[in-house]
Design a protein around this motif. Structure first.
Motif, short mmCIF file in Angstrom:
data_model
loop_
_atom_site.label_atom_id
_atom_site.label_comp_id
_atom_site.label_asym_id
_atom_site.label_seq_id
_atom_site.Cartn_x
_atom_site.Cartn_y
_atom_site.Cartn_z
N ILE A 1 0.86 -1.19 0.00
CA ILE A 1 0.00 0.00 0.00
C ILE A 1 0.90 1.23 0.00
CG2 ILE A 1 -1.72 1.26 1.37
CD1 ILE A 1 -2.91 -1.34 1.15
N GLU B 1 1.08 5.72 -0.46
CA GLU B 1 0.28 6.91 -0.26
C GLU B 1 -0.63 7.11 -1.48
OE1 GLU B 1 2.65 10.04 1.22
OE2 GLU B 1 0.83 10.93 2.07
N ALA C 1 -3.18 5.13 -2.12
CA ALA C 1 -3.77 3.82 -2.50
C ALA C 1 -5.29 3.85 -2.44
CB ALA C 1 -3.23 2.72 -1.59
N ALA C 2 -5.81 4.51 -1.42
CA ALA C 2 -7.27 4.54 -1.25
C ALA C 2 -7.94 5.20 -2.45
CB ALA C 2 -7.65 5.26 0.03
N HIS D 1 -4.85 -0.87 -3.71
CA HIS D 1 -6.24 -0.43 -3.62
C HIS D 1 -7.24 -1.53 -3.97
CE1 HIS D 1 -9.93 1.25 -5.38
NE2 HIS D 1 -9.87 2.04 -4.34
N GLU E 1 -4.38 5.51 4.69
CA GLU E 1 -4.96 4.86 3.51
C GLU E 1 -6.09 3.90 3.90
OE1 GLU E 1 -4.47 5.90 0.58
OE2 GLU E 1 -2.94 7.30 1.30
N ASP F 1 -9.01 6.12 4.75
CA ASP F 1 -9.59 6.75 3.57
C ASP F 1 -10.41 5.75 2.77
OD1 ASP F 1 -8.55 9.13 4.21
OD2 ASP F 1 -7.01 9.19 2.63
N TYR F 2 -9.93 4.55 2.75
CA TYR F 2 -10.64 3.52 1.98
C TYR F 2 -11.96 3.18 2.66
CZ TYR F 2 -11.76 -0.68 -0.56
OH TYR F 2 -12.41 -1.60 -1.33
#
Ligand SMILES: Nc1nc2c(ncn2[C@@H]2O[C@H](COP(=O)(O)OP(=O)(O)OP(=O)(O)O)[C@@H](O)[C@H]2O)c(=O)[nH]1
Ligand SMILES: [Mg+2]
Length: 323
Positions: free
Chosen positions: A213, A215, A217-218, A225, A258, A261-262
């Motif tokens: 993962i 920065e 990735a989300a 991702h 991440e 954020d995901y």
């Protein structure tokens, strides 16, 4: 990337061989008894989970798989040869669907007969009786089975390995399980999820190694991702931070961000923080790194090395407690 996760296959088992109608013919016994043998069993198709299989890609070109028929019965009471069964190897997490319904969910090391070979027919000697010494009757072989199945790969892991590229996730998976996930000294070695089974006595859990993962990735950056969705279903995240990283705390922050954020849900999952490649740092430096993590994140990491196996026993102890 070639991550095949759905394949349709027509599977046909073999028909049983026919039983034979035959009578003994010996020189000095003109009216010998019935000696027609039984037909052999038709081949079955058996599905087996195998930790060396990670995708269904090996099945895409096949479309239709048929097991051989059993051989017919022979004279002298000899049975026809049974056909060899066909084994289909699939990864852990394969779901088999027929007519929209789940036939089987293969989530552990197991095997199951999906289409069964037909029974061989009985030869005429079975039908001999007091009133019928010369039966002119034998059974045909039982028909095989034929059906269309959809094989779907759902990654089902209890534990998800998460970390930046090159953090040593695949090495750890290989050290903990019998998996052989590719390892190399550059980022993005792992392009698709790999599963392994960590075992101790009766306890066993599936671990998923997913691509690193980074920065962003989300929002679709890198490879990780696509696979974050898979770790949503795990019950523990093993967050790997490389001991030789230039900024271990920053690495951890990126992963946390991440994940959040995901899906904020991912952050509510239990986590175990790991400092991997511990053999690359002195004990003193490892200690101070642990302290920093404790101060900044209220988390004390376990330290492991896939080279010296340091910390692996303790890690499995923890996993046993948590999962
Ligand atoms: N010294 C040492 N090197 C390690 C250890 N674990 C992994 N490495 C090395 O670190 C590099 C990356 O290891 P991988 O296991 O491929 O890392 P990864 O996190 O799976 O990497 P990606 O799949 O690219 O995300 C390889 O060169 C490994 O040999 C360890 O415990 N000690
Ligand atoms: Mg890897």
């Amino acid at each position: 990337m070639n991550f095949v996760d759905q394949v349709e296959l027509t599977l046909i088992s073999g028909k049983g061989g026919a039983g034979l109608i035959h009578f003994q013919r010996e020189k000095y016994r003109p009216n010998g008894g019935p000696d027609g043998g039984d037909g052999g069993r038709g081949g079955s198709i058996i599905i087996k989970t195998d930790t060396n299989k990670q995708t269904l890609a090996h099945l895409t070109a096949l479309h239709r798989i048929k097991a051989a028929n059993g051989a017919n019965g022979q004279t002298d009471l000899k049975s026809g040869k049974s056909a060899t069964d066909i084994n289909i190897l699939v990864p852990l997490g394969t779901e088999i669907i027929q007519n929209g319904e789940t036939v089987k969910d293969l989530s552990k090391l197991e095997e199951f007969t999906i289409v069964k070979g037909g029974r061989g027919g009985k030869g005429n000697w079975h039908f001999k009786s007091a009133t019928n010494q010369a039966p002119r009757k034998a059974e045909p072989g039982e028909e095989g089975q034929k059906a269309i199945f959809t094989f779907k790969l759902k990654l089902i892991a209890d534990i998800g390995l998460v970390g930046q590229p090159n953090a040593g996730k695949s090495s750890l998976l290989n050290a903990l399980t019998r998996a052989s996930s590719r390892v190399a000294a550059y980022p993005f070695t792992t392009l698709e999820p790999h599963l392994g089974v960590v075992k101790r006595d009766e306890w066993e859990r599936v671990i998923a190694d997913i691509p690193g993962i980074i920065e962003g990735a989300a929002n679709g950056k890198g490879l990780g991702h696509d696979f974050l969705a898979h770790i949503e279903r795990t019950s523990l995240l093993l967050i790997c931070i490389a001991a030789d990283s230039e900024s271990p705390q920053q690495d951890y922050k990126v992963i946390e961000r991440e994940l959040g954020d995901y899906s904020p849900q991912l952050l509510t999952k239990p986590q175990l923080l790991l400092v991997t490649k511990a053999d690359l740092l002195s004990q003193a430096k490892l200690k101070s790194l642990s302290k920093q993590f404790k101060t900044s994140f209220q988390k004390e990491p376990l330290t492991t090395s896939s080279v010296t196996n340091e910390g692996l026993k303790e890690l499995i102890n923890q996993l046993q407690k948590l999962v």
